[in-house]
Design a protein around this motif. Structure first.
Motif, PDB file in Angstrom:
ATOM      1  N   GLY A 197      60.643  50.581  55.048  1.00 49.73           N
ATOM      2  CA  GLY A 197      61.664  50.122  54.126  1.00 49.73           C
ATOM      3  C   GLY A 197      61.248  50.396  52.693  1.00 49.73           C
ATOM      4  O   GLY A 197      60.249  51.076  52.442  1.00 49.73           O
ATOM      5  N   VAL A 198      61.999  49.862  51.748  1.00 46.36           N
ATOM      6  CA  VAL A 198      61.760  50.125  50.337  1.00 46.36           C
ATOM      7  C   VAL A 198      61.755  48.806  49.576  1.00 46.36           C
ATOM      8  O   VAL A 198      62.654  47.973  49.746  1.00 46.36           O
ATOM      9  CB  VAL A 198      62.835  51.064  49.749  1.00 46.36           C
ATOM     10  N   VAL A 199      60.736  48.631  48.734  1.00 49.80           N
ATOM     11  CA  VAL A 199      60.611  47.426  47.915  1.00 49.80           C
ATOM     12  C   VAL A 199      60.492  47.828  46.452  1.00 49.80           C
ATOM     13  O   VAL A 199      59.734  48.739  46.115  1.00 49.80           O
ATOM     14  CB  VAL A 199      59.369  46.604  48.321  1.00 49.80           C
ATOM     15  N   ARG A 200      61.237  47.154  45.610  1.00 46.77           N
ATOM     16  CA  ARG A 200      61.092  47.326  44.161  1.00 46.77           C
ATOM     17  C   ARG A 200      60.255  46.172  43.629  1.00 46.77           C
ATOM     18  O   ARG A 200      60.495  45.008  43.953  1.00 46.77           O
ATOM     19  CB  ARG A 200      62.462  47.364  43.491  1.00 46.77           C
ATOM     20  N   VAL A 201      59.271  46.520  42.800  1.00 42.60           N
ATOM     21  CA  VAL A 201      58.335  45.524  42.284  1.00 42.60           C
ATOM     22  C   VAL A 201      58.503  45.409  40.776  1.00 42.60           C
ATOM     23  O   VAL A 201      58.459  46.420  40.056  1.00 42.60           O
ATOM     24  CB  VAL A 201      56.880  45.905  42.612  1.00 42.60           C
ATOM     25  N   GLU A 202      58.719  44.212  40.303  1.00 42.42           N
ATOM     26  CA  GLU A 202      58.744  43.909  38.873  1.00 42.42           C
ATOM     27  C   GLU A 202      57.657  42.881  38.603  1.00 42.42           C
ATOM     28  O   GLU A 202      57.245  42.143  39.499  1.00 42.42           O
ATOM     29  CB  GLU A 202      60.108  43.337  38.452  1.00 42.42           C
ATOM     30  N   GLY A 203      57.199  42.823  37.350  1.00 46.88           N
ATOM     31  CA  GLY A 203      56.227  41.789  37.026  1.00 46.88           C
ATOM     32  C   GLY A 203      55.017  42.333  36.311  1.00 46.88           C
ATOM     33  O   GLY A 203      55.059  43.389  35.677  1.00 46.88           O
ATOM     34  N   SER A 204      53.910  41.619  36.418  1.00 49.02           N
ATOM     35  CA  SER A 204      52.743  41.939  35.604  1.00 49.02           C
ATOM     36  C   SER A 204      51.453  41.641  36.360  1.00 49.02           C
ATOM     37  O   SER A 204      51.434  40.885  37.329  1.00 49.02           O
ATOM     38  CB  SER A 204      52.769  41.153  34.289  1.00 49.02           C
ATOM     39  N   GLN A 205      50.402  42.255  35.852  1.00 53.20           N
ATOM     40  CA  GLN A 205      49.038  41.980  36.310  1.00 53.20           C
ATOM     41  C   GLN A 205      48.252  41.498  35.104  1.00 53.20           C
ATOM     42  O   GLN A 205      48.282  42.139  34.052  1.00 53.20           O
ATOM     43  CB  GLN A 205      48.403  43.236  36.897  1.00 53.20           C
ATOM     44  N   THR A 206      47.567  40.388  35.244  1.00 56.07           N
ATOM     45  CA  THR A 206      46.772  39.853  34.142  1.00 56.07           C
ATOM     46  C   THR A 206      45.304  39.862  34.532  1.00 56.07           C
ATOM     47  O   THR A 206      44.942  39.632  35.682  1.00 56.07           O
ATOM     48  CB  THR A 206      47.188  38.422  33.777  1.00 56.07           C
ATOM     49  N   ILE A 207      44.459  40.146  33.546  1.00 60.12           N
ATOM     50  CA  ILE A 207      43.019  40.188  33.755  1.00 60.12           C
ATOM     51  C   ILE A 207      42.371  39.352  32.658  1.00 60.12           C
ATOM     52  O   ILE A 207      42.519  39.664  31.466  1.00 60.12           O
ATOM     53  CB  ILE A 207      42.481  41.622  33.701  1.00 60.12           C
ATOM     54  N   ARG A 208      41.666  38.325  33.044  1.00 62.57           N
ATOM     55  CA  ARG A 208      40.937  37.495  32.089  1.00 62.57           C
ATOM     56  C   ARG A 208      39.506  38.004  31.997  1.00 62.57           C
ATOM     57  O   ARG A 208      38.824  38.132  33.010  1.00 62.57           O
ATOM     58  CB  ARG A 208      40.952  36.030  32.517  1.00 62.57           C
ATOM     59  N   GLY A 209      39.085  38.299  30.810  1.00 64.42           N
ATOM     60  CA  GLY A 209      37.737  38.810  30.639  1.00 64.42           C
ATOM     61  C   GLY A 209      37.581  39.450  29.278  1.00 64.42           C
ATOM     62  O   GLY A 209      38.294  39.138  28.329  1.00 64.42           O
ATOM     63  N   ARG A 210      36.655  40.373  29.177  1.00 66.55           N
ATOM     64  CA  ARG A 210      36.430  41.064  27.914  1.00 66.55           C
ATOM     65  C   ARG A 210      37.355  42.269  27.870  1.00 66.55           C
ATOM     66  O   ARG A 210      37.267  43.168  28.703  1.00 66.55           O
ATOM     67  CB  ARG A 210      34.976  41.490  27.770  1.00 66.55           C
ATOM     68  N   THR A 211      38.261  42.256  26.912  1.00 65.41           N
ATOM     69  CA  THR A 211      39.204  43.358  26.800  1.00 65.41           C
ATOM     70  C   THR A 211      38.473  44.624  26.373  1.00 65.41           C
ATOM     71  O   THR A 211      37.437  44.573  25.708  1.00 65.41           O
ATOM     72  CB  THR A 211      40.318  43.021  25.807  1.00 65.41           C
ATOM     73  N   THR A 212      39.028  45.758  26.769  1.00 67.90           N
ATOM     74  CA  THR A 212      38.313  47.023  26.591  1.00 67.90           C
ATOM     75  C   THR A 212      39.027  48.030  25.708  1.00 67.90           C
ATOM     76  O   THR A 212      38.408  48.975  25.235  1.00 67.90           O
ATOM     77  CB  THR A 212      38.091  47.681  27.958  1.00 67.90           C
ATOM     78  N   GLY A 213      40.338  47.853  25.533  1.00 65.05           N
ATOM     79  CA  GLY A 213      41.096  48.857  24.796  1.00 65.05           C
ATOM     80  C   GLY A 213      41.507  50.039  25.644  1.00 65.05           C
ATOM     81  O   GLY A 213      42.191  50.942  25.154  1.00 65.05           O
TER      82      GLY A 213
END
Length: 795
Positions: free
Chosen positions: A359-375
């Motif tokens: 089948g087919v799924v559409r994904v909306e949303g976000s991924q969050t990462i807590r830590g030292r940001t890298t740029g």
């Protein structure tokens, strides 16, 4: 009912007509009437079951569903006033042993078949029986010259009158679904009522034994085995206007094994035969919680591997500047993440197993990462803990999605509605990087849907409906829970509390083994700072060394040119009269280095280039010292040496700077193609004490001024310093305090060390390890031996 006729063997005391003394044998007659009445009730049920004109096999059936789809309810199939003419003889049934059931006469019947269980919403199979006793049939009938016969019995009874009963049909487990769905020849007769009946008992040879009027019966019976009861009839039969109590076996020659053999040939039955059945997937509400949760977790994993790994599909934002601790968020672009499944969902585990979806799924949303940001757009932050990564997703079905955890297990078809989910996997260390960036199947999940349209299939059993879901789950093992799901699933208007295992087949050892082949490190601190602390220290040493080299080579600072003889001291250099003098000192107060473009400091034979740029200033009593210790035989030689100083041994040059203010001072290394290997910028104050090691110039023996990668750093003390490290596309920023010493490379059999204390963002660390863990003598020599100015490599 697949076979509902009750085969009864009636043994009369008299084998000949009773004549005028029939009442003398009223007890025996009452017994025979009781047994044949039960048999007739079974025959009536078969007749109405199979009738195609007005019975249960006809379009005249009215089906009534009572309850909510997906919940427990009942389905009633009803026929009214069905008149059935059986003629002189009609075959009703034949069992596995060849025994037959026939009937004649006429019957007018109204009946209901009632099945309790889970309502599916499927008109072709509207209910899944809840257990072995889920089906009952009740009827009222009017009989005219009705006779039921079996090939095993000679006696028969013709009835004119009213007959009613409720019959519980014992169900066995079905081979195709595991559900109790196959009727057997085990029945519980309740409330069998024969009313105002005229009967004729025959021997089976055409001669009547007795004819009676005003016969009545009120009976309960078990044919075969039904629960704890077996082969029994009890109640009361009225003959000759007198009631007679009944309490005896229904069949005189009953054998349980032979009875089971009479229906065990049915191919629909599971083997071995059993009446121990569960509703499919246990409780349906639990299944509606478990399978969508497993589906959401798997889809999230695929989205992490594909959608959140493709920068064209998302935008990145961070709540802090690159390199600092905070939260980085990847937000999917609308409509960008469309996942098409036609087989395995994600990579197989260590056993080669993977869930299956189509089948087919559409994904909306976000991924969050807590830590030292890298740029970095692909890795915008380095996780600071094993639970620092999470995904907040909305899942939409674009084409109906079928999902099963393994072949042969229940299948979920998702056909509509939105699934809102949050997935927080437990991350393990990737042994190649030391960072917690490798997800494991251990995860915490939250799932919510206001209107989830589904179909659940187990073999031939199908259940469709809509549900509201609000559950939390633990896949695998967590800190305080393991393999659990809890929350609420609402089917129709009825909420169901969920509290149990997420996977009822869960085995902790097998679960752990399912990803053990990935060679991940679980339970690690996932501390990026602890992982990169040595690299930061090495960069600090590199910065100190590069600043020292630039300071040593600078001839433009005040007082840097040709100091007066009185400013120098020589000791131990065979110059008579100058025994107390040891060092040549040159003041560098207010000296500054400022370069917009990178200045090359060292180029290795492999083509890597160490460079520096930016700005620093020397303040206070800062100076550079060059140890002379050369063959100076006169003051004139000393003056000539000062005019053109050069070391006369590999390690005679020493650079000391008591206070260097770094301001956007940048050092780096590039590969042979000019691509950056690392880059670091500094802002702060450093105290230096560095002794570089030079190689001997081939054209000037005794002159050591050919740069090598070897140096001794006796002190690199950083105060109030900010370091921004750029490596492999990442940016890491630290507030640093450090007091370090190091030996870069090996010289005279010693070196390649890094020691001292460093504090990153207020967290102290102690270091005592090789400066370059991979260094070999061959690699060290190869890095600078190609310099044509060099006489030979250093020992």
């Amino acid at each position: 009912m697949r076979a509902a006729y009750v085969r009864v063997s009636v043994l009369f005391v008299l084998a000949a007509p009773l004549g005028g003394c029939a009442s003398c044998f009223s007890d025996q007659i009452a017994s025979g009437v009781a047994k044949l009445t039960v048999s007739s009730a079974g025959a009536v049920v078969i007749a109405v079951r199979d009738d195609t004109r007005c019975g249960f096999a006809s379009d005249a059936v009215e089906t009534i569903v009572e309850g909510e789809v997906g919940g427990v309810g009942r389905v009633v199939r009803r026929v009214e006033g069905c008149a059935i003419d059986l003629g002189a003889s009609s075959r009703l049934d034949e069992d596995c042993e060849g025994a037959t059931t026939d009937a004649s006469g006429r019957v007018t019947v109204s009946a209901e078949e009632i099945t309790w269980g889970t309502l599916t919403g499927d008109p072709s199979r509207p209910v899944i029986p809840r257990d072995a006793d889920a089906v009952s049939i009740r009827f009222v009938s009017s009989l005219a010259s009705f006779v039921a016969r079996t090939s095993a019995d000679s006696a028969e009874m013709r009835i004119d009158g009213a007959l009613a009963a409720t019959i519980g049909v014992r169900l066995a487990r079905a081979a195709d679904s595991g559900v109790c769905a196959v009727p057997t020849r085990n029945f519980a007769f309740e409330g069998v009522r024969l009313t105002d009946a005229s009967i004729r008992l025959d021997s089976g040879r055409g001669d009547p034994i007795v004819e009676l009027d005003r016969v009545a019966a009120r009976l309960d019976a078990v044919f075969g085995v039904h629960g704890a009861r077996a082969n029994h009839v009890a109640g009361s039969v009225t003959v000759f206007d007198a009631p007679h109590p009944i309490d005896e076996p229904l069949l005189d020659d009953f054998d349980a094994a032979a009875h089971e053999a009479s229906y065990a040939c049915d191919p629909a039955l599971a083997r071995p035969l059993t009446f121990e059945c569960e509703a499919p997937w246990g409780d349906v509400a639990v299944a509606v919680a478990r399978l969508p949760t497993a589906l959401a977790g798997r889809v999230a994993g695929v989205a992490a591997d594909h959608c959140f790994a493709d920068p064209s599909m998302y935008v990145v934002a961070s709540d802090v500047a690159a390199g600092r601790r905070g939260v980085a968020t990847k937000t999917l672009r609308a409509g960008a993440c469309l996942l098409r499944f036609d087989g395995a969902v994600g990579a197989p585990d260590c056993f080669g197993d993977a869930p299956i979806a189509r089948g087919v799924v559409r994904v909306e949303g976000s991924q969050t990462i807590r830590g030292r940001t890298t740029g970095d757009v692909v890795r915008p932050a380095a996780p600071e803990s094993e639970t620092a990564v999470s995904m907040q997703l909305d899942l939409y079905v674009e084409a109906p999605l079928a999902f099963e955890l393994a072949p042969g297990t229940p299948t979920l078809e998702w056909s509509g509605g939105r699934l809102r989910t949050e997935v927080r996997p437990t991350m393990a260390q990737d042994p190649t990087t030391g960072l917690c960036v490798a997800p494991t199947p251990n995860a915490r999940l939250w799932l919510e849907s206001d209107d989830f349209a589904y179909t659940l299939d187990v073999g031939a059993v199908s259940l469709s409906g809509r549900a509201a879901i609000d559950v939390a789950a633990r896949s695998g093992r967590g800190v305080s829970d393991e393999n659990a799901i809890d929350g609420t699933v609402t089917l129709g208007e009825t909420p169901h509390t969920i509290d149990g295992p997420l996977d009822p087949t869960y085995d902790p050892a097998r679960f752990a083994a399912s990803y053990a082949c990935l060679d991940l490190v679980e339970g690690a601190a996932c501390d990026l700072d602890a992982t990169v602390i040595a690299e930061v220290a090495r960069v600090l040493i590199a910065g100190a060394g590069h600043a020292a080299q630039l300071l040593s080579d600078d001839d433009t600072c005040p007082d840097a040119d040709s100091p007066a003889l009185g400013d120098i001291a020589v000791d131990g250099c065979d110059l008579e009269g100058y025994e107390d003098w040891d060092l040549l000192e040159r003041d560098y107060d207010a000296c500054a280095f400022d370069a917009d473009a990178p200045v090359t400091l060292f180029e290795s034979c492999a083509g890597t280039v160490d460079w520096a740029a930016g700005r620093f200033e020397v303040r206070g009593n800062d100076f550079v010292r060059r140890r002379l210790c050369a063959d100076i035989e006169s003051p004139r030689d000393l003056i000539d040496f000062i005019d053109a100083p050069h070391p006369r041994a590999p390690d005679v040059a020493r650079v000391v700077a008591e206070q260097v203010e770094l301001s956007d001072f940048v050092v780096g290394r590039t590969d042979a193609l000019g691509a950056p290997i690392f880059e670091a910028s500094f802002a702060g104050v450093v105290e230096l004490d560095v002794t570089p090691v030079f190689g001997e110039r081939a054209e000037s023996p005794g002159r050591f001024d050919v740069p090598t990668p070897i140096a001794r750093v006796d002190r690199a003390r950083f105060e109030r310093t900010t370091v921004a490290l750029h490596v492999q596309g990442l940016t890491l920023v630290y507030d640093v305090e450090a007091d370090l010493d190091a030996q870069l490379g090996v010289f005279r059999g010693a070196g390649n060390r890094l020691r001292g204390r460093i504090t990153l963002d207020g967290v102290p660390y102690n270091l005592d390890e090789p400066f370059d863990p991979a260094l070999t003598p061959e690699a060290q020599d190869a890095s600078y031996s190609c310099d044509p100015r060099l006489a030979m490599t250093l020992d």
